[in-house]
Scaffold this motif. Structure first.
Motif, PDB file in Angstrom:
ATOM      1  N   ARG A 248     105.152  29.759  95.698  1.00 50.73           N
ATOM      2  CA  ARG A 248     104.286  28.585  95.614  1.00 50.73           C
ATOM      3  C   ARG A 248     105.001  27.353  96.180  1.00 50.73           C
ATOM      4  O   ARG A 248     104.396  26.545  96.896  1.00 50.73           O
ATOM      5  N   ILE A 249     106.290  27.199  95.868  1.00 48.19           N
ATOM      6  CA  ILE A 249     107.054  26.064  96.404  1.00 48.19           C
ATOM      7  C   ILE A 249     107.179  26.185  97.922  1.00 48.19           C
ATOM      8  O   ILE A 249     107.017  25.204  98.659  1.00 48.19           O
ATOM      9  N   VAL A 250     107.471  27.388  98.391  1.00 45.94           N
ATOM     10  CA  VAL A 250     107.595  27.641  99.829  1.00 45.94           C
ATOM     11  C   VAL A 250     106.320  27.232 100.555  1.00 45.94           C
ATOM     12  O   VAL A 250     106.355  26.552 101.593  1.00 45.94           O
ATOM     13  N   GLU A 251     105.186  27.633 100.023  1.00 43.29           N
ATOM     14  CA  GLU A 251     103.913  27.310 100.666  1.00 43.29           C
ATOM     15  C   GLU A 251     103.642  25.805 100.658  1.00 43.29           C
ATOM     16  O   GLU A 251     103.030  25.276 101.596  1.00 43.29           O
ATOM     17  N   SER A 252     104.111  25.125  99.628  1.00 42.08           N
ATOM     18  CA  SER A 252     103.938  23.670  99.585  1.00 42.08           C
ATOM     19  C   SER A 252     104.641  22.999 100.752  1.00 42.08           C
ATOM     20  O   SER A 252     104.165  21.995 101.285  1.00 42.08           O
ATOM     21  N   VAL A 253     105.782  23.568 101.167  1.00 42.81           N
ATOM     22  CA  VAL A 253     106.519  23.030 102.307  1.00 42.81           C
ATOM     23  C   VAL A 253     105.942  23.538 103.623  1.00 42.81           C
ATOM     24  O   VAL A 253     105.577  22.746 104.500  1.00 42.81           O
ATOM     25  N   LEU A 254     105.836  24.846 103.764  1.00 37.94           N
ATOM     26  CA  LEU A 254     105.442  25.414 105.050  1.00 37.94           C
ATOM     27  C   LEU A 254     103.995  25.080 105.430  1.00 37.94           C
ATOM     28  O   LEU A 254     103.645  25.078 106.611  1.00 37.94           O
ATOM     29  N   ARG A 255     103.163  24.791 104.436  1.00 41.68           N
ATOM     30  CA  ARG A 255     101.771  24.424 104.706  1.00 41.68           C
ATOM     31  C   ARG A 255     101.500  22.950 104.467  1.00 41.68           C
ATOM     32  O   ARG A 255     100.341  22.522 104.480  1.00 41.68           O
ATOM     33  N   ASP A 256     102.560  22.188 104.197  1.00 43.16           N
ATOM     34  CA  ASP A 256     102.446  20.732 104.030  1.00 43.16           C
ATOM     35  C   ASP A 256     101.354  20.377 103.024  1.00 43.16           C
ATOM     36  O   ASP A 256     100.477  19.557 103.283  1.00 43.16           O
ATOM     37  N   GLN A 257     101.436  20.977 101.832  1.00 40.98           N
ATOM     38  CA  GLN A 257     100.331  20.894 100.877  1.00 40.98           C
ATOM     39  C   GLN A 257     100.337  19.656  99.979  1.00 40.98           C
ATOM     40  O   GLN A 257      99.358  19.405  99.286  1.00 40.98           O
ATOM     41  N   HIS A 258     101.435  18.946  99.935  1.00 40.53           N
ATOM     42  CA  HIS A 258     101.517  17.753  99.077  1.00 40.53           C
ATOM     43  C   HIS A 258     101.219  18.099  97.612  1.00 40.53           C
ATOM     44  O   HIS A 258     100.534  17.348  96.913  1.00 40.53           O
ATOM     45  N   ARG A 259     101.739  19.226  97.153  1.00 36.90           N
ATOM     46  CA  ARG A 259     101.574  19.625  95.754  1.00 36.90           C
ATOM     47  C   ARG A 259     102.539  18.835  94.870  1.00 36.90           C
ATOM     48  O   ARG A 259     103.661  18.546  95.279  1.00 36.90           O
TER      49      ARG A 259
END
Length: 321
Positions: A248-259
């Motif tokens: 989940r953290i990885v996707e926040s970075v790689l997809r620029d999710q601003h979580r």
């Protein structure tokens, strides 16, 4: 050179350490489609080779992903993001402080070598003690704020939400709750901000009459702190949930999710937490860990956070002073 401008889709994820945690992260990222390419590094060539082969055999059944790896650190070259799980294991009779010393020494040499090969990568530490090793890595590299951060209390907060949801009889997605401070014994549950379907925890009543009185809150907080010990006692390591939470953290970075996630970052300013790495709700995007949110806390919670920061500061001074 990779372009780390916000909004760009990032593709290469490297995982350093192919043990129980590293392989669980790789597996979670593969089946979730977190990255377009995965690279595993481990000093044990046979182990990392076997894990890469095993993962590749399952690529037909997962989103497209190129998987490679090996025992040469060059396999991480050109990474957009690097997750570090490597670290010494606690030996019988070895104190946690001794373990921390071993892992601090490791990251002080490892992190510059990783950034030499991937100068624009965001680096996430999962190795324990995560707050201490994250601080050591930042100090060793002088990286810009947020480029290096730790997994912090993201998993702890997930454990908390599960326990609350289980008692309340609602879906875990309807529970909002966060653990802050050290990822460890001094962490703080922010009960003052817990809501269940929008209802504050201190006034919530479950269908079966269950409530969240002071005794129940204390019991749940203790379960969150000690659940890892219970899992380790039963199966030797915690790996599956940390694999999913790290994805989940990885996707926040790689997809620029601003979580907003309670990751461990170097706290700045003049507050009680300044100068240490600990977890507070933080905006995570394509540049790494960004703005730390000002979270309302009770006086007791704020005092607990100060004590958590003091504990970490003392350990940092011992190991890096």
């Amino acid at each position: 050179m990779a372009d780390h401008s916000a909004g760009r889709s990032k593709v290469k994820l490297s995982i350093v350490g192919a043990g129980a945690v590293g392989t669980a992260i790789a597996y979670a990222c593969l089946i979730r489609g977190s990255a377009g390419a995965l690279a595993l590094f481990d000093t044990d060539a046979d182990k990392v080779g076997a894990e890469v082969l095993d993962l590749n055999h399952g690529t037909q059944f997962a989103p497209p992903c190129r998987i490679g790896g090996g025992a040469d650190l060059d396999v991480t070259t050109g990474s957009d993001m690097i997750v570090v799980t490597a670290g010494a294991k606690q030996r019988p009779g070895q104190s946690r402080l001794d373990l921390a010393a071993s892992n601090v020494a490791l990251v002080q040499s490892l992190t510059p070598a990783l950034l030499e090969r991937s100068p624009d990568a965001v680096v996430l530490f999962v190795s324990n003690p995560v707050d201490i090793v994250t601080h050591a890595a930042i100090t060793a590299t002088g990286a810009p704020p947020g480029r290096i951060f730790g997994s912090g209390t993201v998993l702890d907060s997930g454990r908390l939400r599960f326990l609350i949801a289980d008692r309340a009889g609602v879906a875990v997605e309807n529970v909002h709750a966060v653990v802050v401070g050290e990822h460890g014994d001094s962490e703080i549950t922010l009960w003052s901000g817990v809501t269940i379907g929008g209802v504050p925890a201190d006034v919530f009543v479950a269908e079966d009459g269950a409530t969240f009185d002071a005794a129940t809150r204390a019991e749940i907080s203790q379960q969150v702190v000690h659940s890892a010990y219970e899992i380790i006692r039963g199966k030797g390591a915690t790996n599956l949930a940390i694999g999913l939470s790290t994805a989940r953290i990885v996707e926040s970075v790689l997809r620029d999710q601003h979580r907003v996630l309670p990751v461990s970052t170097l706290q700045s300013g003049t507050g009680d937490s300044a100068g240490v790495c600990l977890s507070l709700p933080t905006v995570v995007d394509g540049r790494g860990a960004g703005r730390v949110l000002e979270v309302p806390m009770s006086d007791e919670e704020r005092a607990g956070l100060r004590e958590s920061a003091r504990t970490l500061r003392e350990v940092q001074a011992t190991l890096e002073g």
